[in-house]
Design a protein around this motif. Structure first.
Motif, PDB file in Angstrom:
ATOM      1  N   ASN A  51       0.860  -1.180   0.000  1.00 22.67           N
ATOM      2  CA  ASN A  51       0.000   0.000   0.000  1.00 22.67           C
ATOM      3  C   ASN A  51       0.898   1.231   0.000  1.00 22.67           C
ATOM      4  OD1 ASN A  51      -1.907   2.016   0.497  1.00 22.67           O
ATOM      5  ND2 ASN A  51      -2.026   1.557   2.673  1.00 22.67           N
ATOM      6  N   ALA A  52       0.727   2.096  -0.985  1.00 24.36           N
ATOM      7  CA  ALA A  52       1.623   3.241  -1.143  1.00 24.36           C
ATOM      8  C   ALA A  52       1.371   4.339  -0.109  1.00 24.36           C
ATOM      9  CB  ALA A  52       1.499   3.820  -2.545  1.00 24.36           C
ATOM     10  N   ALA A  53       0.141   4.452   0.388  1.00 28.58           N
ATOM     11  CA  ALA A  53      -0.171   5.508   1.361  1.00 28.58           C
ATOM     12  C   ALA A  53      -1.515   5.244   2.005  1.00 28.58           C
ATOM     13  CB  ALA A  53      -0.184   6.875   0.694  1.00 28.58           C
ATOM     14  N   GLN A  54      -1.600   5.498   3.299  1.00 29.93           N
ATOM     15  CA  GLN A  54      -2.890   5.512   3.972  1.00 29.93           C
ATOM     16  C   GLN A  54      -3.595   6.820   3.643  1.00 29.93           C
ATOM     17  OE1 GLN A  54      -3.042   4.169   8.147  1.00 29.93           O
ATOM     18  NE2 GLN A  54      -0.845   3.835   8.007  1.00 29.93           N
ATOM     19  N   ASP A  55      -4.905   6.760   3.590  1.00 29.72           N
ATOM     20  CA  ASP A  55      -5.687   7.976   3.393  1.00 29.72           C
ATOM     21  C   ASP A  55      -6.247   8.459   4.727  1.00 29.72           C
ATOM     22  OD1 ASP A  55      -5.479   8.560   0.697  1.00 29.72           O
ATOM     23  OD2 ASP A  55      -7.111   7.209   0.139  1.00 29.72           O
ATOM     24  N   VAL A  56      -6.309   9.749   4.882  1.00 30.32           N
ATOM     25  CA  VAL A  56      -7.063  10.384   5.956  1.00 30.32           C
ATOM     26  C   VAL A  56      -8.013  11.365   5.277  1.00 30.32           C
ATOM     27  CG1 VAL A  56      -6.983  11.887   7.972  1.00 30.32           C
ATOM     28  CG2 VAL A  56      -5.221  10.137   7.652  1.00 30.32           C
ATOM     29  N   PHE A  57      -9.305  11.144   5.464  1.00 26.75           N
ATOM     30  CA  PHE A  57     -10.290  12.040   4.853  1.00 26.75           C
ATOM     31  C   PHE A  57     -10.593  13.183   5.809  1.00 26.75           C
ATOM     32  CE2 PHE A  57     -10.725   9.381   1.357  1.00 26.75           C
ATOM     33  CZ  PHE A  57     -11.625   9.920   0.448  1.00 26.75           C
ATOM     34  N   VAL A  58     -10.771  14.365   5.240  1.00 27.05           N
ATOM     35  CA  VAL A  58     -11.130  15.521   6.047  1.00 27.05           C
ATOM     36  C   VAL A  58     -12.493  16.046   5.600  1.00 27.05           C
ATOM     37  CG1 VAL A  58      -8.829  16.269   6.724  1.00 27.05           C
ATOM     38  CG2 VAL A  58      -9.748  17.004   4.522  1.00 27.05           C
ATOM     39  N   LEU A  59     -13.318  16.348   6.573  1.00 27.35           N
ATOM     40  CA  LEU A  59     -14.550  17.090   6.327  1.00 27.35           C
ATOM     41  C   LEU A  59     -14.193  18.555   6.476  1.00 27.35           C
ATOM     42  CD1 LEU A  59     -17.661  17.397   6.037  1.00 27.35           C
ATOM     43  CD2 LEU A  59     -17.784  17.199   8.530  1.00 27.35           C
ATOM     44  N   PHE A  60     -14.405  19.329   5.406  1.00 26.47           N
ATOM     45  CA  PHE A  60     -14.047  20.745   5.466  1.00 26.47           C
ATOM     46  C   PHE A  60     -15.213  21.587   4.985  1.00 26.47           C
ATOM     47  CE2 PHE A  60     -12.655  19.047   1.420  1.00 26.47           C
ATOM     48  CZ  PHE A  60     -13.004  19.996   0.470  1.00 26.47           C
ATOM     49  N   ALA A  61     -15.332  22.766   5.584  1.00 28.46           N
ATOM     50  CA  ALA A  61     -16.431  23.685   5.277  1.00 28.46           C
ATOM     51  C   ALA A  61     -15.879  24.977   4.682  1.00 28.46           C
ATOM     52  CB  ALA A  61     -17.222  24.000   6.543  1.00 28.46           C
ATOM     53  N   TRP A  62     -16.647  25.564   3.785  1.00 26.41           N
ATOM     54  CA  TRP A  62     -16.302  26.868   3.217  1.00 26.41           C
ATOM     55  C   TRP A  62     -16.282  27.902   4.327  1.00 26.41           C
ATOM     56  CZ3 TRP A  62     -13.813  27.935  -0.891  1.00 26.41           C
ATOM     57  CH2 TRP A  62     -13.849  29.211  -1.481  1.00 26.41           C
ATOM     58  N   ARG A 209       6.633  -8.099  -3.812  1.00 24.07           N
ATOM     59  CA  ARG A 209       6.612  -7.366  -2.541  1.00 24.07           C
ATOM     60  C   ARG A 209       7.948  -6.683  -2.271  1.00 24.07           C
ATOM     61  NH1 ARG A 209       3.212 -11.342   1.631  1.00 24.07           N
ATOM     62  NH2 ARG A 209       1.126 -10.788   0.837  1.00 24.07           N
ATOM     63  N   LYS A 210       9.043  -7.392  -2.541  1.00 25.88           N
ATOM     64  CA  LYS A 210      10.360  -6.778  -2.341  1.00 25.88           C
ATOM     65  C   LYS A 210      10.552  -5.596  -3.290  1.00 25.88           C
ATOM     66  CE  LYS A 210      15.326  -7.619  -2.152  1.00 25.88           C
ATOM     67  NZ  LYS A 210      15.619  -6.364  -2.865  1.00 25.88           N
ATOM     68  N   ALA A 211      10.128  -5.772  -4.554  1.00 26.80           N
ATOM     69  CA  ALA A 211      10.252  -4.675  -5.513  1.00 26.80           C
ATOM     70  C   ALA A 211       9.449  -3.460  -5.070  1.00 26.80           C
ATOM     71  CB  ALA A 211       9.789  -5.142  -6.897  1.00 26.80           C
ATOM     72  N   PHE A 212       8.235  -3.711  -4.579  1.00 27.84           N
ATOM     73  CA  PHE A 212       7.394  -2.610  -4.092  1.00 27.84           C
ATOM     74  C   PHE A 212       8.085  -1.885  -2.931  1.00 27.84           C
ATOM     75  CE2 PHE A 212       4.294  -0.973  -1.076  1.00 27.84           C
ATOM     76  CZ  PHE A 212       3.504  -0.170  -1.885  1.00 27.84           C
ATOM     77  N   PRO A 219      15.052   7.125  -3.724  1.00 25.20           N
ATOM     78  CA  PRO A 219      15.186   8.589  -3.592  1.00 25.20           C
ATOM     79  C   PRO A 219      14.576   9.359  -4.759  1.00 25.20           C
ATOM     80  CG  PRO A 219      17.243   7.505  -2.993  1.00 25.20           C
ATOM     81  CD  PRO A 219      16.362   6.446  -3.578  1.00 25.20           C
ATOM     82  N   ALA A 220      14.710   8.832  -5.971  1.00 24.86           N
ATOM     83  CA  ALA A 220      14.168   9.543  -7.134  1.00 24.86           C
ATOM     84  C   ALA A 220      12.646   9.595  -7.075  1.00 24.86           C
ATOM     85  CB  ALA A 220      14.622   8.862  -8.426  1.00 24.86           C
ATOM     86  N   LEU A 221      12.027   8.472  -6.705  1.00 22.89           N
ATOM     87  CA  LEU A 221      10.562   8.470  -6.590  1.00 22.89           C
ATOM     88  C   LEU A 221      10.096   9.415  -5.482  1.00 22.89           C
ATOM     89  CD1 LEU A 221       7.945   5.802  -6.906  1.00 22.89           C
ATOM     90  CD2 LEU A 221       8.148   6.838  -4.654  1.00 22.89           C
ATOM     91  N   LEU A 222      10.772   9.382  -4.352  1.00 19.92           N
ATOM     92  CA  LEU A 222      10.389  10.254  -3.242  1.00 19.92           C
ATOM     93  C   LEU A 222      10.559  11.723  -3.606  1.00 19.92           C
ATOM     94  CD1 LEU A 222      11.910   8.208  -0.275  1.00 19.92           C
ATOM     95  CD2 LEU A 222       9.507   8.353  -0.955  1.00 19.92           C
ATOM     96  N   ALA A 223      11.603  12.031  -4.375  1.00 22.36           N
ATOM     97  CA  ALA A 223      11.803  13.416  -4.810  1.00 22.36           C
ATOM     98  C   ALA A 223      10.690  13.846  -5.755  1.00 22.36           C
ATOM     99  CB  ALA A 223      13.162  13.553  -5.487  1.00 22.36           C
ATOM    100  N   ASP A 224      10.317  12.974  -6.686  1.00 25.35           N
ATOM    101  CA  ASP A 224       9.211  13.280  -7.601  1.00 25.35           C
ATOM    102  C   ASP A 224       7.914  13.469  -6.822  1.00 25.35           C
ATOM    103  OD1 ASP A 224      10.759  13.237  -9.834  1.00 25.35           O
ATOM    104  OD2 ASP A 224      10.167  11.231 -10.501  1.00 25.35           O
ATOM    105  N   ALA A 225       7.698  12.622  -5.827  1.00 31.20           N
ATOM    106  CA  ALA A 225       6.473  12.702  -5.031  1.00 31.20           C
ATOM    107  C   ALA A 225       6.398  14.030  -4.286  1.00 31.20           C
ATOM    108  CB  ALA A 225       6.404  11.534  -4.053  1.00 31.20           C
ATOM    109  N   ARG A 226       7.513  14.456  -3.703  1.00 27.52           N
ATOM    110  CA  ARG A 226       7.527  15.740  -2.990  1.00 27.52           C
ATOM    111  C   ARG A 226       7.241  16.889  -3.943  1.00 27.52           C
ATOM    112  NH1 ARG A 226      11.818  13.240  -0.211  1.00 27.52           N
ATOM    113  NH2 ARG A 226      13.346  14.133  -1.649  1.00 27.52           N
ATOM    114  N   GLN A 227       7.840  16.849  -5.129  1.00 29.68           N
ATOM    115  CA  GLN A 227       7.636  17.922  -6.093  1.00 29.68           C
ATOM    116  C   GLN A 227       6.183  17.979  -6.554  1.00 29.68           C
ATOM    117  OE1 GLN A 227      10.260  17.699  -9.452  1.00 29.68           O
ATOM    118  NE2 GLN A 227       9.612  19.667 -10.293  1.00 29.68           N
TER     119      GLN A 227
END
Length: 265
Positions: A51-62, A209-212, A219-227
């Motif tokens: 799993n690449a990331a857990q989600d946290v949903f936010v309820l937000f109001a205008w 699983r090991k490849a994942f 580092p390259a993927l993490l840098a792309d993700a941050r950008q």
């Protein structure tokens, strides 16, 4: 897609599924079909790769909405937009209304997150519910310029960047309420998963699983993700497998209460 990969596609590890998180709990919560019949597979028998990331949903109001906090929602109605009755916005509204006693009015028919947001800007809606990573990517200026108020975060674990936003599990006192909310929001913990079919040889599963795991630390993927402001918070395939198996061992009374809250059969 899940049915194809699980039942029809090749069983050699070359067909990898990247589903929405609801797939993992369809057989349990029946979010998309009566009796969960849309899922022609056992989620515990799928071979989860990670799993690449857990989600946290936010309820937000205008910012102009009358409700300024989650506590306001017990006395003040909030119109929340969603595509349909089984989408994440509807799930969040149902859980909060039935367990916390909020007064969220669900307005369906909006076909995308962009449509929800445009309706909020026009004053047609008061609120929406989105994965925080999606909101912060799509409308970072809304957060930066206080155009919205983040009322509550929903998930199994709070988001590390939202320490100032109330966490839904901290708002309930009864153990049974916490348990049912954890079950309902468990799909967000599964987050952004990958799996291959039952019957794929063990050595292929281990290699994938090991490849994942290796890619999630690259580092390259993490840098792309941050950008790109894409959140990476991986969970190993073995841990996702254990998580899904634990969910399907949930006591039947708890599962039935979750379905009753969500209005599923």
């Amino acid at each position: 897609m899940g049915n194809f990969v699980a039942n029809v596609g090749p069983k050699d590890g070359t067909a990898i599924a990247a589903p929405q998180s609801s797939l993992a709990v369809e057989g349990l919560l029946h979010l998309a079909s009566p009796g969960g019949r849309a899922a022609n597979f056992d989620a515990t028998k799928l071979n989860w790769i990670g799993n690449a990331a857990q989600d946290v949903f936010v309820l937000f109001a205008w910012h102009a909405a009358k409700a300024k906090s989650i506590s306001d929602l017990t006395t003040t109605e909030l119109a929340l937009g969603a595509a349909g009755p089984n989408t994440d916005g509807a799930l969040v509204a149902a859980a909060l209304n039935k367990v916390l006693g909020t007064k969220i009015k669900l307005v369906t028919g909006y076909q995308s997150s962009t449509a929800h947001m445009l309706a909020m800007e026009r004053g047609e809606l008061d609120a929406a519910a989105l994965a925080y990573t999606s909101l912060s990517t799509m409308r970072p200026d809304w957060i930066r310029d206080a155009k919205i108020r983040l009322l509550v975060q929903c998930g199994v674990n709070p988001h590390p960047d939202l320490k100032h936003v109330p966490f839904v599990l901290d708002l309930v006192k009864a153990a049974q309420d916490r348990e049912v909310l954890e079950l309902i929001f468990s799909k967000y913990q599964v987050g952004r998963p990958y799996f291959v079919a039952p019957g794929v040889p063990t050595d292929r599963i281990e290699a994938l699983r090991k490849a994942f795991d290796d890619v999630m630390k690259d580092p390259a993927l993490l840098a792309d993700a941050r950008q790109s402001r894409v959140e990476i918070g991986p969970i190993s395939g073995a841990d996702v497998q254990a998580m899904v198996e634990k969910l399907y061992r949930s006591p039947q009374p708890l599962v039935l209460r979750a379905r009753a809250i969500l209005g599923t059969q």
